[in-house]
Design a protein around this motif. Structure first.
Motif, PDB file in Angstrom:
ATOM      1  N   PHE A 168     -20.732 -12.410  -5.709  1.00  0.00           N
ATOM      2  CA  PHE A 168     -21.310 -12.967  -4.591  1.00  0.00           C
ATOM      3  C   PHE A 168     -20.392 -13.628  -3.443  1.00  0.00           C
ATOM      4  CE2 PHE A 168     -26.061 -13.096  -5.257  1.00  0.00           C
ATOM      5  CZ  PHE A 168     -26.176 -12.588  -6.596  1.00  0.00           C
ATOM      6  N   ALA A 169     -19.371 -13.863  -3.918  1.00  0.00           N
ATOM      7  CA  ALA A 169     -18.235 -14.479  -2.894  1.00  0.00           C
ATOM      8  C   ALA A 169     -17.766 -13.343  -1.885  1.00  0.00           C
ATOM      9  CB  ALA A 169     -17.322 -15.217  -3.375  1.00  0.00           C
ATOM     10  N   GLN A 170     -17.465 -12.330  -2.631  1.00  0.00           N
ATOM     11  CA  GLN A 170     -16.607 -11.253  -1.895  1.00  0.00           C
ATOM     12  C   GLN A 170     -17.553 -10.137  -1.236  1.00  0.00           C
ATOM     13  OE1 GLN A 170     -13.968  -9.172  -4.802  1.00  0.00           O
ATOM     14  NE2 GLN A 170     -13.218 -11.231  -5.688  1.00  0.00           N
ATOM     15  N   GLY A 171     -17.335 -10.121  -0.035  1.00  0.00           N
ATOM     16  CA  GLY A 171     -18.016  -8.968   0.909  1.00  0.00           C
ATOM     17  C   GLY A 171     -19.332  -9.508   1.231  1.00  0.00           C
ATOM     18  N   ARG A 172     -19.949  -8.481   2.080  1.00  0.00           N
ATOM     19  CA  ARG A 172     -21.434  -8.772   2.628  1.00  0.00           C
ATOM     20  C   ARG A 172     -22.351  -7.883   2.150  1.00  0.00           C
ATOM     21  NH1 ARG A 172     -21.505 -11.007   7.568  1.00  0.00           N
ATOM     22  NH2 ARG A 172     -22.687  -9.146   8.398  1.00  0.00           N
ATOM     23  N   ARG A 173     -22.183  -6.656   1.602  1.00  0.00           N
ATOM     24  CA  ARG A 173     -23.098  -5.821   1.392  1.00  0.00           C
ATOM     25  C   ARG A 173     -24.249  -6.313   0.255  1.00  0.00           C
ATOM     26  NH1 ARG A 173     -19.742  -0.899  -0.725  1.00  0.00           N
ATOM     27  NH2 ARG A 173     -20.186  -0.219   1.304  1.00  0.00           N
ATOM     28  N   LEU A 174     -25.374  -5.731   0.291  1.00  0.00           N
ATOM     29  CA  LEU A 174     -26.521  -6.041  -0.326  1.00  0.00           C
ATOM     30  C   LEU A 174     -26.005  -5.995  -1.929  1.00  0.00           C
ATOM     31  CD1 LEU A 174     -30.123  -4.651  -0.029  1.00  0.00           C
ATOM     32  CD2 LEU A 174     -28.904  -4.507  -2.182  1.00  0.00           C
ATOM     33  N   ILE A 175     -26.605  -7.133  -2.682  1.00  0.00           N
ATOM     34  CA  ILE A 175     -26.542  -6.937  -4.015  1.00  0.00           C
ATOM     35  C   ILE A 175     -27.980  -7.161  -4.665  1.00  0.00           C
ATOM     36  CG2 ILE A 175     -25.900  -8.603  -6.063  1.00  0.00           C
ATOM     37  CD1 ILE A 175     -23.650  -9.821  -4.562  1.00  0.00           C
ATOM     38  N   ALA A 176     -28.168  -6.117  -5.515  1.00  0.00           N
ATOM     39  CA  ALA A 176     -29.744  -5.817  -6.130  1.00  0.00           C
ATOM     40  C   ALA A 176     -29.350  -6.258  -7.692  1.00  0.00           C
ATOM     41  CB  ALA A 176     -30.032  -4.317  -6.031  1.00  0.00           C
ATOM     42  N   VAL A 177     -30.219  -7.455  -8.173  1.00  0.00           N
ATOM     43  CA  VAL A 177     -30.142  -7.799  -9.516  1.00  0.00           C
ATOM     44  C   VAL A 177     -31.225  -7.362 -10.217  1.00  0.00           C
ATOM     45  CG1 VAL A 177     -28.748  -9.637  -8.875  1.00  0.00           C
ATOM     46  CG2 VAL A 177     -31.256 -10.204  -8.803  1.00  0.00           C
ATOM     47  N   HIS A 178     -30.867  -6.935 -11.635  1.00  0.00           N
ATOM     48  CA  HIS A 178     -31.898  -6.962 -12.551  1.00  0.00           C
ATOM     49  C   HIS A 178     -31.872  -8.283 -13.273  1.00  0.00           C
ATOM     50  CE1 HIS A 178     -33.596  -4.652 -16.247  1.00  0.00           C
ATOM     51  NE2 HIS A 178     -33.647  -6.153 -16.530  1.00  0.00           N
ATOM     52  N   ALA A 179     -32.580  -9.212 -13.110  1.00  0.00           N
ATOM     53  CA  ALA A 179     -32.690 -10.585 -13.327  1.00  0.00           C
ATOM     54  C   ALA A 179     -33.148 -10.865 -14.752  1.00  0.00           C
ATOM     55  CB  ALA A 179     -33.075 -11.237 -12.326  1.00  0.00           C
ATOM     56  N   GLU A 180     -32.574 -10.871 -15.742  1.00  0.00           N
ATOM     57  CA  GLU A 180     -32.862 -11.115 -16.935  1.00  0.00           C
ATOM     58  C   GLU A 180     -31.863 -11.940 -17.445  1.00  0.00           C
ATOM     59  OE1 GLU A 180     -36.244  -9.179 -19.375  1.00  0.00           O
ATOM     60  OE2 GLU A 180     -35.005  -7.451 -18.738  1.00  0.00           O
ATOM     61  N   ARG A 227     -26.787 -11.444   1.037  1.00  0.00           N
ATOM     62  CA  ARG A 227     -28.047 -10.759   0.957  1.00  0.00           C
ATOM     63  C   ARG A 227     -28.258 -10.212  -0.443  1.00  0.00           C
ATOM     64  NH1 ARG A 227     -32.096  -8.498   0.911  1.00  0.00           N
ATOM     65  NH2 ARG A 227     -32.509  -6.438   1.490  1.00  0.00           N
ATOM     66  N   LEU A 228     -29.469 -10.812  -0.836  1.00  0.00           N
ATOM     67  CA  LEU A 228     -29.778 -10.618  -2.236  1.00  0.00           C
ATOM     68  C   LEU A 228     -31.182  -9.665  -2.303  1.00  0.00           C
ATOM     69  CD1 LEU A 228     -29.675 -11.273  -5.383  1.00  0.00           C
ATOM     70  CD2 LEU A 228     -30.936 -13.366  -4.779  1.00  0.00           C
ATOM     71  N   HIS A 229     -31.165  -8.708  -3.160  1.00  0.00           N
ATOM     72  CA  HIS A 229     -32.607  -8.221  -3.386  1.00  0.00           C
ATOM     73  C   HIS A 229     -32.879  -8.329  -4.975  1.00  0.00           C
ATOM     74  CE1 HIS A 229     -35.951  -5.643  -3.470  1.00  0.00           C
ATOM     75  NE2 HIS A 229     -35.373  -4.798  -4.304  1.00  0.00           N
ATOM     76  N   ILE A 230     -33.952  -8.921  -5.248  1.00  0.00           N
ATOM     77  CA  ILE A 230     -34.406  -8.999  -6.652  1.00  0.00           C
ATOM     78  C   ILE A 230     -35.125  -7.721  -7.271  1.00  0.00           C
ATOM     79  CG2 ILE A 230     -35.682 -10.359  -8.358  1.00  0.00           C
ATOM     80  CD1 ILE A 230     -35.070 -12.746  -6.238  1.00  0.00           C
ATOM     81  N   LEU A 231     -34.706  -7.054  -7.917  1.00  0.00           N
ATOM     82  CA  LEU A 231     -35.372  -5.784  -8.659  1.00  0.00           C
ATOM     83  C   LEU A 231     -36.620  -6.131  -9.250  1.00  0.00           C
ATOM     84  CD1 LEU A 231     -31.885  -4.041  -9.510  1.00  0.00           C
ATOM     85  CD2 LEU A 231     -33.431  -3.165  -7.435  1.00  0.00           C
ATOM     86  N   HIS A 232     -37.729  -5.270  -9.440  1.00  0.00           N
ATOM     87  CA  HIS A 232     -38.733  -5.280 -10.317  1.00  0.00           C
ATOM     88  C   HIS A 232     -39.019  -6.722 -10.879  1.00  0.00           C
ATOM     89  CE1 HIS A 232     -35.364  -4.961 -13.029  1.00  0.00           C
ATOM     90  NE2 HIS A 232     -35.360  -3.651 -13.249  1.00  0.00           N
ATOM     91  N   MET A 233     -39.559  -7.450 -10.049  1.00  0.00           N
ATOM     92  CA  MET A 233     -39.816  -8.702 -10.192  1.00  0.00           C
ATOM     93  C   MET A 233     -41.267  -8.997 -11.000  1.00  0.00           C
ATOM     94  SD  MET A 233     -39.571 -11.749  -7.602  1.00  0.00           S
ATOM     95  CE  MET A 233     -41.177 -12.234  -7.266  1.00  0.00           C
TER      96      MET A 233
END
Ligand code: DOR
Length: 457
Positions: A168-180, A227-233
């Motif tokens: 999360f600290a490095q760079g700026r591009r979107l991070i999409a997480v599978h959150a479990e 920039r964060l995207h939460i996948l399949h909530m």
């Protein structure tokens, strides 16, 4: 050839409909008007849109198309044909292929394969590993970095907060997480070891496991304004969390499965209902729907994740088992831990959602926002997702009057099954157009069409 679609109901960007004509030239939308007469008839193919609705093509932002390495389940060609049939004109594909898509070289290989065999447009995620490779920052073109926080995926699993923090600290591009939460899942898997009830999957990978990981991703995103995207909530708790606290640089998605199926599905289709994150309760479904309508959840993805019927333990016996079959050593009742999670979806997603619209649960304009324009905005995909003059001619003509059931024999996905078999749906694609070319019409895919690599601004 130019294409002229006559007299369909055209969905405009403001959500209203125009009964009119639309001219497509050189892959772009050239004109939209109540009436357009072709200047050169010899060079213009006319499509009769009477009685049909014209929507922007669907952009599916989370799919697993299995190539390279797992082509026995699906490949980029078969999956893209399934997309065309489903009205999906662009897709964003995940890095858990073999090899994993964690380097520029692996990304280039996927792009080359897609250019030679995809009938719709394509984009790819790059996968983060614990090693934090430099390509994560520079890989191009990519829609973003995929992080599996849980539910395993070999070297792609990142379940340590220090490593996540570094990413999360490095760079700026979107991070999409599978959150479990992997630690919680591992501990609960031991607690419930030995159970052969497919429904145990939703109990092991419970709401708390999803909430823990979403909370952590949100914390890190806020720490670095990343920039964060939460996948399949999938849970009410995550939706409520975002309703209270959603920075403007965070987006979230939900799948049609989580909106339309719940834990009751295990008793009907057994292991075919097993996916990650798992199906939840009717209460979770209601809260997810409301969050979607309120804009807390931004868009819809299918998480198309094909596995063979044999892998699902249902190669021979596809019947709903009786109680006595359940107590016998039936292969359907393998321990869920040994069955791969995931279900296909690109062929049915638009019809499923439009059927909901026709039942009054939402509007057609909302469905299009959730499946096209909001996705294009979130991923910075220029000139797609709305029907505007000068924008790309990626379109789908749908029929909202006729109902057709989902039938296994008609499916184009290589895995050859759908969790929605038997569901009677409307809003099936009549004609799908990619880059101004008809890629699906009269029930057939034009396998000569090729999509293009998506750009991300
Ligand atoms: O159920 C799932 N299956 N969820 C995922 O996120 C991955 C997928 C797969 O690749 O099979």
């Amino acid at each position: 050839m130019n294409l002229l679609i006559k007299q369909s109901q055209i969905l405009l960007p403001d959500g209203s409909f125009l009964l009119g004509d639309i001219l497509l030239q050189q892959g772009k939308i050239a004109a939209i008007s109540e009436q357009i007469d072709p200047v050169d008839t010899s060079n213009t193919e006319i499509i009769n849109g009477v009685g049909l609705v014209l929507l922007p093509g669907v952009i599916d932002p989370q799919v697993h198309f299995r190539e390279p390495g797992l082509e026995y389940k699906e490949d980029l060609h078969t999956a893209s044909c399934a997309c065309a049939k489903g009205g999906v004109t662009s897709f964003l594909e995940m890095p858990n292929t073999r090899p994993l898509t964690t380097t520029q070289a692996a990304l280039d290989d996927k792009l080359r394969r897609a250019a030679s065999k995809c009938v719709v447009n394509y984009g790819f995620f790059i996968g983060a590993t614990g090693e934090v490779l430099p390509d994560l920052l520079t890989a191009n073109p990519t829609c973003g970095i995929k992080v599996f926080m849980g539910s395993m995926h070999g070297a792609l699993l990142i379940d340590q907060e220090e490593i996540l923090d570094r990413i999360f600290a490095q760079g700026r591009r979107l991070i999409a997480v599978h959150a479990e939460d992997q630690a919680r899942i591992a501990q609960r898997r031991q607690e419930f070891a030995g159970s052969t009830d497919p429904a145990i999957h939703s109990i092991i990978q419970d709401n708390q496991a999803a909430l823990n990981a979403t909370q952590l991703a949100l914390k890190l995103s806020k720490k670095y304004q990343r920039r964060l995207h939460i996948l399949h909530m999938s849970t009410a708790e995550e939706a409520e969390l975002l309703r209270q606290d959603k920075p403007q640089w965070v987006t979230a998605e939900v799948t049609p499965q989580h909106l339309l199926m719940n834990i009751d599905a295990y008793s009907k289709i057994g292991s075919l209902a097993q996916m990650n994150p798992p199906l939840r309760s009717p209460h979770d479904q209601e809260v997810l729907w409301q969050a979607l309508r309120d804009g807390v959840i931004d868009f819809i993805a299918t998480d198309h994740a094909p596995h063979t019927l044999a892998e699902k333990g249902q190669a021979e016996n596809t019947q709903v088992p009786t109680a006595s079959e359940k107590s016998s050593a039936n292969t359907i009742f393998l321990e869920p831990a040994t069955i791969p999670s995931g279900m296909p979806g690109v062929e049915t997603s638009l019809a499923l959602m439009l059927t909901q619209a026709m039942a009054g649960r939402c509007t057609v304009a909302q469905v299009s926002r959730w499946m096209s324009s909001n996705v294009a905005k979130a991923y910075g995909i220029p000139n797609k997702g709305e029907i505007r003059v000068g924008w790309d001619a990626d379109l789908v003509l749908v029929d909202l009057k006729e109902y057709q059931p989902v039938i296994r024999q008609n499916l184009l996905t290589k895995c050859g099954w759908s969790p929605f078999e038997g569901w009677n749906l409307t809003g099936w694609a009549n004609t799908t157009i990619v880059g101004g070319n008809v890629v699906y019409a009269n029930g057939k895919v034009n396998e000569e069409v090729r999509g293009s690599a998506l750009k991300f601004t």
